[in-house]
Structure formats: structure tokens, C-alpha cells
Design an enzyme around this catalytic site. Structure first.
Site, PDB file in Angstrom:
ATOM      1  N   ASP A  90       0.809  -1.209   0.000  1.00 27.90           N
ATOM      2  CA  ASP A  90       0.000   0.000   0.000  1.00 27.90           C
ATOM      3  C   ASP A  90       0.848   1.267   0.000  1.00 27.90           C
ATOM      4  O   ASP A  90       2.071   1.218   0.156  1.00 27.90           O
ATOM      5  CB  ASP A  90      -0.944   0.007   1.212  1.00 27.90           C
ATOM      6  CG  ASP A  90      -0.275  -0.510   2.485  1.00 27.90           C
ATOM      7  OD1 ASP A  90       0.946  -0.322   2.629  1.00 27.90           O
ATOM      8  OD2 ASP A  90      -0.965  -1.103   3.332  1.00 27.90           O
ATOM      9  N   ASP A  97      -7.400  -4.269  14.578  1.00 23.36           N
ATOM     10  CA  ASP A  97      -8.754  -4.614  14.138  1.00 23.36           C
ATOM     11  C   ASP A  97      -8.746  -5.684  13.047  1.00 23.36           C
ATOM     12  O   ASP A  97      -9.766  -5.948  12.406  1.00 23.36           O
ATOM     13  CB  ASP A  97      -9.509  -3.370  13.651  1.00 23.36           C
ATOM     14  CG  ASP A  97      -8.850  -2.707  12.448  1.00 23.36           C
ATOM     15  OD1 ASP A  97      -7.795  -3.203  11.988  1.00 23.36           O
ATOM     16  OD2 ASP A  97      -9.386  -1.687  11.964  1.00 23.36           O
ATOM     17  N   HIS A 139      -7.184  -5.736  10.167  1.00 24.40           N
ATOM     18  CA  HIS A 139      -7.071  -5.361   8.751  1.00 24.40           C
ATOM     19  C   HIS A 139      -5.688  -5.718   8.220  1.00 24.40           C
ATOM     20  O   HIS A 139      -4.698  -5.640   8.939  1.00 24.40           O
ATOM     21  CB  HIS A 139      -7.374  -3.870   8.538  1.00 24.40           C
ATOM     22  CG  HIS A 139      -6.289  -2.937   8.976  1.00 24.40           C
ATOM     23  ND1 HIS A 139      -6.332  -2.225  10.165  1.00 24.40           N
ATOM     24  CD2 HIS A 139      -5.129  -2.565   8.376  1.00 24.40           C
ATOM     25  CE1 HIS A 139      -5.250  -1.468  10.272  1.00 24.40           C
ATOM     26  NE2 HIS A 139      -4.500  -1.659   9.201  1.00 24.40           N
ATOM     27  N   GLU A 177      -9.743  -2.387   5.401  1.00 18.83           N
ATOM     28  CA  GLU A 177     -10.353  -2.127   6.698  1.00 18.83           C
ATOM     29  C   GLU A 177     -11.540  -3.061   6.940  1.00 18.83           C
ATOM     30  O   GLU A 177     -12.028  -3.724   6.009  1.00 18.83           O
ATOM     31  CB  GLU A 177     -10.831  -0.670   6.745  1.00 18.83           C
ATOM     32  CG  GLU A 177      -9.764   0.363   6.388  1.00 18.83           C
ATOM     33  CD  GLU A 177      -8.818   0.667   7.531  1.00 18.83           C
ATOM     34  OE1 GLU A 177      -8.698  -0.170   8.451  1.00 18.83           O
ATOM     35  OE2 GLU A 177      -8.193   1.735   7.516  1.00 18.83           O
TER      36      GLU A 177
END
Length: 275
Positions: free
Chosen positions: A72, A141, A143, A148
Site C-alpha cells: 500500500d 482490528d 485489517h 479495513e
């Protein structure tokens, strides 16, 4: 699926680096046969990168015939900004090894046509023969890359709006100033990573323990995108002891009982040195 549990972060990083080293060497890369490696950023892989640099400097490992594809990059952050992932990869890894810069592929978050940039990235991966080994990390979380919670589990490389939890977590890299944190990024999709022939996920620290639990002990769930890799035929989760705190005791015991098998993957450590 393999779950490799090491005592601490340093040992987990070393195991992961040894595994990458052995995979590259056993692949026997050359001018007509490049090893393709997917790479993450963040704090988790830093220890792994340091060990890989050590193996390179000792002459055991070369990246001359390796092509890398990063997960990314932020949108709108100048390439030379200290917190861009271009800067991260150059400063923490690429400038210390012998990779040809033209073989190190990172998404351009300043491209004039972001959709075309994402499509071109997917095309480059395909032209390289696909990813042999995709290394990733996760957020608390669950991801992976910037996929996400709620992301499609068959998603491809695309533009994503970052969740507030991610923006808050990344604020530490921008002097705690939320206004400086990018709110959008280009990211490979879950499907992009799933297409790799092998996936290795690095998970360390007690703050990632619940995410590891969701990743391997509960069902596949797009709210915990890392859980998708339960369905990959060759997934390795590499973690430290702290990251196992939410797992069932019998799960930890089972995978620790397989460590003698897992350690055969990294011992002995192969070398490119000429005898």
C-alpha cells in the site's frame, strides 16, 4: 494453515527472515526466473527486515533476482515525505540490499489517475508471474494492508478511505496531529494477496492478540479481513507469545507441539555463498 509461536518479537522476526531467505534460495532465482515477494510496512516487519539485511551483508542472500510488490501507499503524501511508504522501504530495507530499484514496485499515491495506477499494479503482478510469497502484517482490528473492516474478501488493488481507528493509530507517525494523517490510500485487495502462492502474516504484541484469535479461531468474516487467509492453501501466521493471549490453551499447545516441524523450514539456514 501453520501457526508458528516464538517467545518474543526478536525471535519471531528472525524466524520470518530465515523463512524468506530459505524460500528465495530454494527457488534458485536467476535472470529468467525472478522470485516475487510481497512486502508490508509498519513497525512489525522492521525486525524481519533487519535480519534480511544481515543475511545480505554476510553474503548469504542476494536480492538481485527478486521483484517486490508493496501492499500500500498513502494518497497525496509526497514520495520523499519521511512517512511515505516509499521512504519507509528505502530507508529500512531497499538501500541496504542489492535489489534493482526498477524491480521494487510501490503504488504511486500521487498518480494523476489513481484507478489506472491500481490496474497497472495488478497487471505488473500478473506479468511477473504472480506473487510467490506475500508477507503481511495486521492492525489490531485485523485489517491487512488497508483492507479495513467490512472490505470485500475478493477485493483487488484500489483506492480506500481509511477508518478512523487507522488514522488514530497512524497519528503517532505524524507528531500526533490528526490533520496531517492521510485519510486515503491505495492498497492491494484481500483477493490480490489471496492469489499469492503462499502468505505469511506477522502478528506480534498483546494489542494484536484479539485479532489473532479472530484470524484463526473464529470463522471467516469480512469485519476481520485477516480471517480470509483461513481459506488460503498455504498460510503461515508467525507470532510471539504475547499475541497468543486470547487463544484457547489447547490451540496454543497444539501448534507449539508442531514447532519441531516448523523449525525444519528454517533450519538449516541456506546460503548463496560459494563453497
Amino acid at each position: 494453515m501453520r501457526l508458528v509461536i516464538l517467545d518474543d518479537y526478536a525471535l519471531a522476526s528472525e524466524w520470518a527472515a530465515k523463512y524468506i531467505c530459505n524460500r528465495i534460495i530454494q527457488f534458485s532465482p536467476g535472470p529468467d526466473k525472478y522470485f516475487t515477494l510481497g512486502l508490508p510496512t509498519g513497525s512489525t516487519p522492521l525486525g524481519c527486515y533487519k535480519k534480511l539485511i544481515e543475511y545480505h551483508k554476510s553474503g548469504d542472500l542476494s536480492f538481485k533476482y527478486v521483484k517486490t510488490f508493496n501492499m500500500d501507499e498513502y494518497v497525496g503524501l509526497p514520495r520523499d515525505h519521511p512517512e511515505s511508504y516509499h521512504s519507509y522501504m528505502w530507508n529500512n530495507f531497499f538501500k541496504h540490499i542489492d535489489i534493482d530499484p526498477s524491480n521494487a514496485h510501490i503504488l504511486d499515491g500521487n498518480a494523476s489517475d489513481l484507478q489506472a495506477e491500481c490496474e497497472d499494479f495488478e497487471r505488473k503482478i500478473k506479468e511477473a508471474g504472480g506473487i510467490e510469497l506475500f508477507v503481511g502484517g495486521i492492525g489490531p482490528d485485523g485489517h491487512i494492508a488497508f483492507n479495513e473492516p467490512g472490505s470485500s474478501l475478493v477485493s483487488r488493488t484500489r483506492l480506500k478511505t481509511l477508518a478512523m481507528d487507522t488514522i488514530l493509530a497512524n497519528a503517532k507517525y505524524f507528531d500526533g496531529d490528526l490533520s496531517k494523517v492521510p485519510t486515503m490510500a491505495l492498497t492491494v485487495g484481500v483477493g490480490t494477496v489471496m492469489d499469492a502462492r503462499e502468505v505469511m502474516i506477522l502478528i506480534t504484541g498483546a494489542h494484536k492478540a484479539f485479532a489473532l484469535y479472530k484470524a484463526i479461531e473464529e470463522g471467516v468474516n469480512h469485519m476481520w479481513t485477516v480471517s480470509a487467509f483461513q481459506q488460503h492453501p498455504r498460510t503461515i501466521f508467525v507470532c510471539d507469545e504475547d499475541a497468543t493471549l486470547e487463544l484457547r490453551v489447547k490451540t496454543v499447545k497444539y501448534f507449539k507441539g508442531l514447532m519441531h516441524v516448523h523449525n525444519r523450514l528454517v533450519d538449516p539456514l541456506h546460503s548463496m555463498k560459494k563453497n
